[in-house]
Structure formats: structure tokens, C-alpha cells
Design a protein around this motif. Structure first.
Motif, PDB file in Angstrom:
ATOM      1  N   LEU A  44       0.856  -1.185   0.000  1.00 47.36           N
ATOM      2  CA  LEU A  44       0.000   0.000   0.000  1.00 47.36           C
ATOM      3  C   LEU A  44       0.894   1.238   0.000  1.00 47.36           C
ATOM      4  CD1 LEU A  44      -2.946   1.048   0.184  1.00 47.36           C
ATOM      5  CD2 LEU A  44      -2.671   1.058   2.674  1.00 47.36           C
ATOM      6  N   ALA A  45       0.731   2.087  -1.008  1.00 44.36           N
ATOM      7  CA  ALA A  45       1.593   3.253  -1.168  1.00 44.36           C
ATOM      8  C   ALA A  45       0.795   4.538  -1.006  1.00 44.36           C
ATOM      9  CB  ALA A  45       2.258   3.229  -2.540  1.00 44.36           C
ATOM     10  N   ASP A  46       1.443   5.539  -0.418  1.00 36.51           N
ATOM     11  CA  ASP A  46       0.830   6.867  -0.293  1.00 36.51           C
ATOM     12  C   ASP A  46       1.032   7.704  -1.543  1.00 36.51           C
ATOM     13  OD1 ASP A  46      -0.066   6.485   2.370  1.00 36.51           O
ATOM     14  OD2 ASP A  46       1.946   6.911   3.123  1.00 36.51           O
ATOM     15  N   ALA A  47       2.039   7.355  -2.347  1.00 33.37           N
ATOM     16  CA  ALA A  47       2.341   8.109  -3.563  1.00 33.37           C
ATOM     17  C   ALA A  47       2.178   7.221  -4.788  1.00 33.37           C
ATOM     18  CB  ALA A  47       3.764   8.661  -3.502  1.00 33.37           C
ATOM     19  N   ASP A  48       1.763   7.817  -5.866  1.00 30.11           N
ATOM     20  CA  ASP A  48       1.563   7.102  -7.120  1.00 30.11           C
ATOM     21  C   ASP A  48       2.910   6.674  -7.692  1.00 30.11           C
ATOM     22  OD1 ASP A  48       0.778   6.168  -9.591  1.00 30.11           O
ATOM     23  OD2 ASP A  48      -0.403   7.937 -10.121  1.00 30.11           O
ATOM     24  N   PRO A  49       3.118   5.376  -7.979  1.00 31.35           N
ATOM     25  CA  PRO A  49       4.394   4.950  -8.566  1.00 31.35           C
ATOM     26  C   PRO A  49       4.560   5.366 -10.023  1.00 31.35           C
ATOM     27  CG  PRO A  49       2.898   3.097  -8.418  1.00 31.35           C
ATOM     28  CD  PRO A  49       2.230   4.228  -7.715  1.00 31.35           C
ATOM     29  N   ALA A  50       3.471   5.737 -10.688  1.00 28.15           N
ATOM     30  CA  ALA A  50       3.539   6.137 -12.092  1.00 28.15           C
ATOM     31  C   ALA A  50       3.930   7.607 -12.213  1.00 28.15           C
ATOM     32  CB  ALA A  50       2.194   5.902 -12.772  1.00 28.15           C
ATOM     33  N   ALA A  51       4.849   7.866 -13.123  1.00 33.78           N
ATOM     34  CA  ALA A  51       5.226   9.260 -13.404  1.00 33.78           C
ATOM     35  C   ALA A  51       4.257   9.884 -14.400  1.00 33.78           C
ATOM     36  CB  ALA A  51       6.653   9.318 -13.939  1.00 33.78           C
ATOM     37  N   THR A  52       3.852   9.086 -15.393  1.00 32.73           N
ATOM     38  CA  THR A  52       2.905   9.529 -16.412  1.00 32.73           C
ATOM     39  C   THR A  52       1.997   8.362 -16.768  1.00 32.73           C
ATOM     40  OG1 THR A  52       4.439   8.947 -18.198  1.00 32.73           O
ATOM     41  CG2 THR A  52       4.490  11.240 -17.388  1.00 32.73           C
ATOM     42  N   TYR A  53       0.947   8.674 -17.513  1.00 27.03           N
ATOM     43  CA  TYR A  53      -0.008   7.644 -17.929  1.00 27.03           C
ATOM     44  C   TYR A  53      -0.298   7.753 -19.417  1.00 27.03           C
ATOM     45  CZ  TYR A  53      -1.289   6.520 -13.089  1.00 27.03           C
ATOM     46  OH  TYR A  53      -1.272   6.113 -11.783  1.00 27.03           O
ATOM     47  N   THR A  54      -0.552   6.578 -20.013  1.00 28.22           N
ATOM     48  CA  THR A  54      -1.175   6.512 -21.335  1.00 28.22           C
ATOM     49  C   THR A  54      -2.632   6.145 -21.116  1.00 28.22           C
ATOM     50  OG1 THR A  54       0.874   5.828 -22.418  1.00 28.22           O
ATOM     51  CG2 THR A  54      -1.189   5.360 -23.569  1.00 28.22           C
ATOM     52  N   ASP A  55      -3.534   6.925 -21.704  1.00 29.04           N
ATOM     53  CA  ASP A  55      -4.959   6.671 -21.508  1.00 29.04           C
ATOM     54  C   ASP A  55      -5.367   5.337 -22.119  1.00 29.04           C
ATOM     55  OD1 ASP A  55      -5.389   9.030 -20.140  1.00 29.04           O
ATOM     56  OD2 ASP A  55      -5.938  10.160 -21.930  1.00 29.04           O
ATOM     57  N   ALA A  56      -6.400   4.738 -21.556  1.00 29.67           N
ATOM     58  CA  ALA A  56      -6.927   3.477 -22.074  1.00 29.67           C
ATOM     59  C   ALA A  56      -7.543   3.689 -23.449  1.00 29.67           C
ATOM     60  CB  ALA A  56      -7.973   2.915 -21.117  1.00 29.67           C
ATOM     61  N   PRO A  57      -7.467   2.674 -24.322  1.00 33.26           N
ATOM     62  CA  PRO A  57      -8.148   2.773 -25.612  1.00 33.26           C
ATOM     63  C   PRO A  57      -9.645   3.011 -25.422  1.00 33.26           C
ATOM     64  CG  PRO A  57      -6.630   0.932 -25.612  1.00 33.26           C
ATOM     65  CD  PRO A  57      -6.692   1.435 -24.200  1.00 33.26           C
ATOM     66  N   THR A  58     -10.258   3.616 -26.408  1.00 29.41           N
ATOM     67  CA  THR A  58     -11.662   4.029 -26.281  1.00 29.41           C
ATOM     68  C   THR A  58     -12.579   3.314 -27.276  1.00 29.41           C
ATOM     69  OG1 THR A  58     -11.267   5.897 -27.777  1.00 29.41           O
ATOM     70  CG2 THR A  58     -11.030   6.303 -25.410  1.00 29.41           C
ATOM     71  N   GLY A  59     -12.097   2.212 -27.868  1.00 36.38           N
ATOM     72  CA  GLY A  59     -12.914   1.504 -28.852  1.00 36.38           C
ATOM     73  C   GLY A  59     -14.200   0.966 -28.265  1.00 36.38           C
ATOM     74  N   ARG A  60     -15.177   0.794 -29.125  1.00 29.90           N
ATOM     75  CA  ARG A  60     -16.472   0.277 -28.684  1.00 29.90           C
ATOM     76  C   ARG A  60     -16.398  -1.227 -28.402  1.00 29.90           C
ATOM     77  NH1 ARG A  60     -20.763   3.136 -32.769  1.00 29.90           N
ATOM     78  NH2 ARG A  60     -18.988   3.292 -34.193  1.00 29.90           N
ATOM     79  N   VAL A  61     -17.153  -1.650 -27.414  1.00 36.65           N
ATOM     80  CA  VAL A  61     -17.165  -3.054 -27.000  1.00 36.65           C
ATOM     81  C   VAL A  61     -17.752  -3.911 -28.122  1.00 36.65           C
ATOM     82  CG1 VAL A  61     -18.196  -4.685 -25.356  1.00 36.65           C
ATOM     83  CG2 VAL A  61     -17.295  -2.481 -24.555  1.00 36.65           C
ATOM     84  N   PHE A  62     -17.131  -5.069 -28.332  1.00 37.42           N
ATOM     85  CA  PHE A  62     -17.666  -6.016 -29.313  1.00 37.42           C
ATOM     86  C   PHE A  62     -18.989  -6.587 -28.810  1.00 37.42           C
ATOM     87  CE2 PHE A  62     -13.104  -6.174 -30.245  1.00 37.42           C
ATOM     88  CZ  PHE A  62     -13.085  -6.130 -31.632  1.00 37.42           C
ATOM     89  N   ASN A  63     -20.052  -6.392 -29.583  1.00 38.90           N
ATOM     90  CA  ASN A  63     -21.292  -7.083 -29.246  1.00 38.90           C
ATOM     91  C   ASN A  63     -21.298  -8.447 -29.931  1.00 38.90           C
ATOM     92  OD1 ASN A  63     -22.640  -7.006 -31.895  1.00 38.90           O
ATOM     93  ND2 ASN A  63     -22.881  -4.801 -31.536  1.00 38.90           N
ATOM     94  N   THR A  64     -22.289  -9.263 -29.638  1.00 38.86           N
ATOM     95  CA  THR A  64     -22.338 -10.599 -30.224  1.00 38.86           C
ATOM     96  C   THR A  64     -23.458 -10.723 -31.251  1.00 38.86           C
ATOM     97  OG1 THR A  64     -23.666 -11.377 -28.355  1.00 38.86           O
ATOM     98  CG2 THR A  64     -21.285 -11.690 -28.209  1.00 38.86           C
ATOM     99  N   VAL A  65     -23.898  -9.571 -31.760  1.00 36.70           N
ATOM    100  CA  VAL A  65     -24.908  -9.575 -32.825  1.00 36.70           C
ATOM    101  C   VAL A  65     -24.173  -9.322 -34.137  1.00 36.70           C
ATOM    102  CG1 VAL A  65     -27.104  -8.592 -33.594  1.00 36.70           C
ATOM    103  CG2 VAL A  65     -26.636  -8.795 -31.163  1.00 36.70           C
ATOM    104  N   ASP A  66     -24.109  -8.073 -34.584  1.00 35.98           N
ATOM    105  CA  ASP A  66     -23.455  -7.811 -35.859  1.00 35.98           C
ATOM    106  C   ASP A  66     -21.941  -7.735 -35.753  1.00 35.98           C
ATOM    107  OD1 ASP A  66     -23.814  -5.514 -34.360  1.00 35.98           O
ATOM    108  OD2 ASP A  66     -24.116  -4.206 -36.082  1.00 35.98           O
ATOM    109  N   ASN A  67     -21.379  -7.755 -34.555  1.00 35.60           N
ATOM    110  CA  ASN A  67     -19.920  -7.758 -34.411  1.00 35.60           C
ATOM    111  C   ASN A  67     -19.329  -9.164 -34.461  1.00 35.60           C
ATOM    112  OD1 ASN A  67     -19.561  -4.995 -32.010  1.00 35.60           O
ATOM    113  ND2 ASN A  67     -20.201  -4.993 -34.141  1.00 35.60           N
ATOM    114  N   PHE A  68     -20.153 -10.176 -34.318  1.00 36.21           N
ATOM    115  CA  PHE A  68     -19.663 -11.553 -34.408  1.00 36.21           C
ATOM    116  C   PHE A  68     -19.720 -11.970 -35.875  1.00 36.21           C
ATOM    117  CE2 PHE A  68     -20.038 -16.195 -34.309  1.00 36.21           C
ATOM    118  CZ  PHE A  68     -18.961 -16.514 -33.494  1.00 36.21           C
ATOM    119  N   VAL A  69     -18.548 -12.033 -36.518  1.00 41.41           N
ATOM    120  CA  VAL A  69     -18.490 -12.351 -37.947  1.00 41.41           C
ATOM    121  C   VAL A  69     -18.733 -13.836 -38.167  1.00 41.41           C
ATOM    122  CG1 VAL A  69     -17.023 -12.322 -40.004  1.00 41.41           C
ATOM    123  CG2 VAL A  69     -16.949 -10.411 -38.370  1.00 41.41           C
ATOM    124  N   GLY A  70     -18.158 -14.670 -37.295  1.00 41.77           N
ATOM    125  CA  GLY A  70     -18.415 -16.098 -37.437  1.00 41.77           C
ATOM    126  C   GLY A  70     -17.282 -16.957 -36.935  1.00 41.77           C
TER     127      GLY A  70
END
Length: 319
Positions: free
Chosen positions: A158-184
Motif C-alpha cells: 500500500l503506497a501513499d504516492a503514485d508509482p507512475a510518473a505519467t499515464y497513457t490513456d486506455a483505448p476508447t474503442g467500442r465493445v464487441f457485441n455478439t450480434v453484428d460484431n460476431f463475424v463467425g
């Protein structure tokens, strides 16, 4: 009278919505990574330390158990999420033991460990020496596509300070659904006649584990194990074609393809798989029969059990 501002003190506890998880690859196992961390998306996690104790069976007249002694502390858990393009590529490569090259990753012998960093209630839970021991991808009718990653970790602090100096943001792509996103799904290049109801892919580091020594409770190191690829599928039963693949003992590629709303795709391939344990039953009246098969991944000639290809969306015309 106009009431403005907000009410304070309304929360019963720290809120999960305020939690953030990130990771960075370690140059050296168990030494917390510094510098830039990659933020990730998730739907839940269940990391926890587990103490192992031994209690000497001392003979005494007090009619009570002797003091327990700590022998080791293991840390493990699962990071769960909704599958979206690019979000978990690092972790998929890690469990396969390889690096992405030309948008393809195939199982290899590269070992990757991570420092997992979780911000919670104004502090940071830091888990160095985190090794991904399993990845599971699930595509099921009636749900979104999901991913789950199991980790064993060297320790948790458990740390009081953040070990990261900088961050790369998470990707923002849309979640794969299982209707038209499931090709086969194809088995040896052939699509089943019936609709696919579910596909589950499990990538295990079979035989992996942590090693413990004296002088400290946390792990000394890891055993990396070997890739074991397996899965299962459920298909509406219309013909005996897929059953005959099992009956003939045929092995070959089993391929699942998904494509998100923006045109980004994953092609997930068992390179040399066998179908096992068919279940085709008329379970009750007024039901459609569903055929269920286990998928057994095996190495192809020359090596290679599982491959993932990512295909970015084509740029717009004239772009």
C-alpha cells in the motif's frame, strides 16, 4: 431561497467508480516499474493477498491451540473486462509469451511480468511481479464479448504516492457485441450450418506457479509453464457435419472472427485443434437441439498453437 452547491458526507464507503487500474512491464521481475503506466478498462477485479500459516501441535495443559506462524503470503486475482479493440493487446501477448509483429501475435517463449497499480480511496495498491497465468475470451449470445485475465503477483504493498510518473490513456474503442460484431466461426475452413450460440477461448500457462523461500513471505520467482489453448463452442444442431469432424478425428484450424462497429477486427485462431466430447441431446420437448463441443488446441507442425491477428479499420476513402 435558492439552494446551490452539493451535499457532502453522503457515501457509506469508498466508491468502486473512483478506482483506476494501470500497468507497466517490468525490466526485472518483482521490481516495481517506474515511468509511464498504461491505464486499462475493467468491469471488476478480485485481487487479494492470502496468508498461509502453520500451527505447531504443541502439547500443553492450557487446552488451547498454539500460536500460528506465517509461512507465506500469496497474491492473486482476476481482472475482468468487456472486450474492445486494442484494450487488452498487451495482456494477450503476455499470456501467449510473444510480442506483436505486423499486427500478429503467436505463442512463443517471451516472459513478461507487470506491475499492476490500483488507485483506491486516495492510496495505491501496488502489485509487482504480476504474471498473467490465464486469459479467457467469451462470446455468448445475449451478452457482450468479455475478457478475464488471471494473475499471480509477487506481493502487494500500500503506497501513499503514485508509482507512475505519467499515464497513457486506455483505448476508447467500442465493445464487441455478439450480434453484428460476431463475424463467425469456421472449423477447418467450413462454417457450421447452424447458428453459433457461444464460443469460449481459454489461454492457460499450464504448470505455472510462484516459488517461495525463507526470509520473506512473498514469492522469490515464478515458473512460467507452457501455453495450453482450449475452448468450447455451442452450435444450433442442423446437420451432422461438425459431429463428423469429431468422429473422423480431424485436426485443423478453428477460427473465430469479430469486427467492431468501427471496422476493427480480431481473428482468433487455434492453429491445429481437435473437437472433443460432443454433447447433442434432445433434452426436453419444445426445445431446439444445441450441439456442444470442447476445443483442444494442439501445436501445428513446426510449432505454434494459437495466433491472434488484429486488423485495423480501413481509413475512410480519400483520407
Amino acid at each position: 431561497m435558492a439552494y446551490t452547491g452539493a451535499t457532502a458526507g453522503y457515501q457509506a464507503a469508498a466508491q468502486a467508480n473512483d478506482t483506476a487500474i494501470s500497468y507497466a512491464m517490468e525490466p526485472t521481475y518483482g521490481v516495481p516499474a517506474t515511468g509511464n503506466y498504461q491505464r486499462t478498462r475493467f468491469t471488476g477485479e478480485n485481487f487479494k493477498p492470502t496468508d498461509t500459516t502453520q500451527r505447531p501441535d504443541e502439547i500443553n495443559a492450557d487446552i488451547e491451540a498454539a500460536q500460528a506462524v506465517l509461512t507465506q503470503t500469496s497474491v492473486a486475482g482476476t481482472l475482468s473486462g468487456a472486450l474492445s479493440y486494442g484494450t487488452y493487446d498487451d495482456l494477450l501477448a503476455a499470456v501467449l509469451g510473444a510480442d506483436w509483429a505486423d499486427n500478429v501475435v503467436q505463442n512463443g517463449a517471451v516472459v513478461k511480468t507487470w506491475t499492476l497499480n490500483e488507485k483506491m480511496n486516495s492510496k495505491w495498491l501496488v502489485r509487482p511481479g504480476s504474471y498473467c497465468t490465464r486469459a479467457q475470451l467469451t462470446f455468448a449470445q445475449g451478452s457482450f464479448s468479455s475478457a478475464a485475465f488471471d494473475f499471480s503477483c509477487k506481493q502487494q504493498t500500500l503506497a501513499d504516492a503514485d508509482p507512475a510518473a505519467t499515464y497513457t490513456d486506455a483505448p476508447t474503442g467500442r465493445v464487441f457485441n455478439t450480434v453484428d460484431n460476431f463475424v463467425g466461426m469456421t472449423v477447418n475452413g467450413q462454417a457450421p450450418d447452424g447458428c453459433v450460440k457461444q464460443v469460449q477461448i481459454t489461454l492457460d500457462r499450464d504448470g505455472s506457479g510462484s516459488d517461495y523461500g525463507m526470509g520473506h513471505a512473498d514469492a522469490c520467482g515464478i515458473r512460467v509453464g507452457q501455453l495450453l489453448a482450449s475452448g468450447s463452442t455451442q452450435i444450433f444442431f442442423k446437420t451432422w457435419d461438425i459431429y463428423q469432424v469429431w468422429a473422423n478425428g480431424t485436426q485443423g484450424p478453428i477460427v473465430t472472427t469479430v469486427k467492431d462497429a468501427d471496422g476493427n477486427s480480431y481473428v482468433l485462431t487455434f492453429l491445429n485443434a481437435a473437437l472433443r466430447n460432443p454433447v447433442i441431446n434432445a433434452g426436453s420437448k419444445n426445445t431446439s437441439i444445441v450441439a456442444t463441443f470442447d476445443i483442444e488446441g494442439n501445436p501445428q507442425a513446426g510449432g505454434g498453437t494459437f495466433k491472434i491477428q488484429r486488423i485495423p479499420a480501413a481509413p475512410p476513402a480519400g483520407g
